[in-house]
Design an enzyme around this catalytic site. Structure first.
Site, PDB file in Angstrom:
ATOM      1  N   TYR A  53       0.807  -1.212   0.000  1.00 43.97           N
ATOM      2  CA  TYR A  53       0.000   0.000   0.000  1.00 43.97           C
ATOM      3  C   TYR A  53       0.841   1.264   0.000  1.00 43.97           C
ATOM      4  CZ  TYR A  53       0.329  -1.058   5.036  1.00 43.97           C
ATOM      5  OH  TYR A  53       0.762  -1.394   6.284  1.00 43.97           O
ATOM      6  N   GLU A  73     -15.535  12.529 -11.273  1.00 39.92           N
ATOM      7  CA  GLU A  73     -15.930  11.214 -11.782  1.00 39.92           C
ATOM      8  C   GLU A  73     -14.844  10.603 -12.669  1.00 39.92           C
ATOM      9  OE1 GLU A  73     -19.768  13.548 -11.095  1.00 39.92           O
ATOM     10  OE2 GLU A  73     -17.727  13.983 -11.754  1.00 39.92           O
ATOM     11  N   LYS A  98     -13.814  16.510  -2.953  1.00 39.81           N
ATOM     12  CA  LYS A  98     -13.195  17.830  -2.998  1.00 39.81           C
ATOM     13  C   LYS A  98     -13.675  18.602  -1.780  1.00 39.81           C
ATOM     14  CE  LYS A  98     -13.217  20.379  -6.766  1.00 39.81           C
ATOM     15  NZ  LYS A  98     -13.631  20.990  -8.066  1.00 39.81           N
TER      16      LYS A  98
END
Length: 121
Positions: A53, A73, A98
């Site tokens: 990760y 998107e 955001k």
């Protein structure tokens, strides 16, 4: 199937549809939940058998930091594709937001799932 998560990965990028947004860098926040088999890594205690990760985060920081998408998107779809293809993750749930983009709201964003549903694995 087990799950590995990364929460609150914040990255500065150019994103938005307005002219002023195209001239500045804004903060986006990524939350990821990924299907993984942690048993192999647990048994060997080796990073070679684990989903790295740290490497995944570094890859996303570089990609998102250099991107200039109009839509959250589109950013979400591209990030999910990187996670699945480059890190062999069969399923990912990704939230991209955001913070501060909408007056009066703490956050706005999208949540997507890509790949086989966790229950099917």
């Amino acid at each position: 199937m087990d799950r590995i998560f990364i929460r609150g990965l914040e990255i500065e990028t150019v994103i938005g549809i307005f002219d002023w947004e195209r001239r500045i860098r804004q903060r986006v926040r990524l939350d990821l939940e990924m299907a993984a088999d942690v048993a192999s890594a647990a048994a060997s205690d080796s990073i070679d058998d684990a989903l790295d990760y740290k490497a995944l985060s570094k890859r996303l920081i570089a990609f998102v930091g250099e991107s200039e998408f109009l839509l959250v998107e589109t950013l979400a779809e591209q990030v999910a594709a990187i996670v699945r293809s480059e890190f062999a993750v069969p399923w990912v749930r990704l939230s991209v937001s955001k913070p501060g983009a909408l007056r009066g709201a703490e956050d706005v964003g999208v949540v997507i799932e890509r790949g086989q549903r966790l229950e099917a694995l």
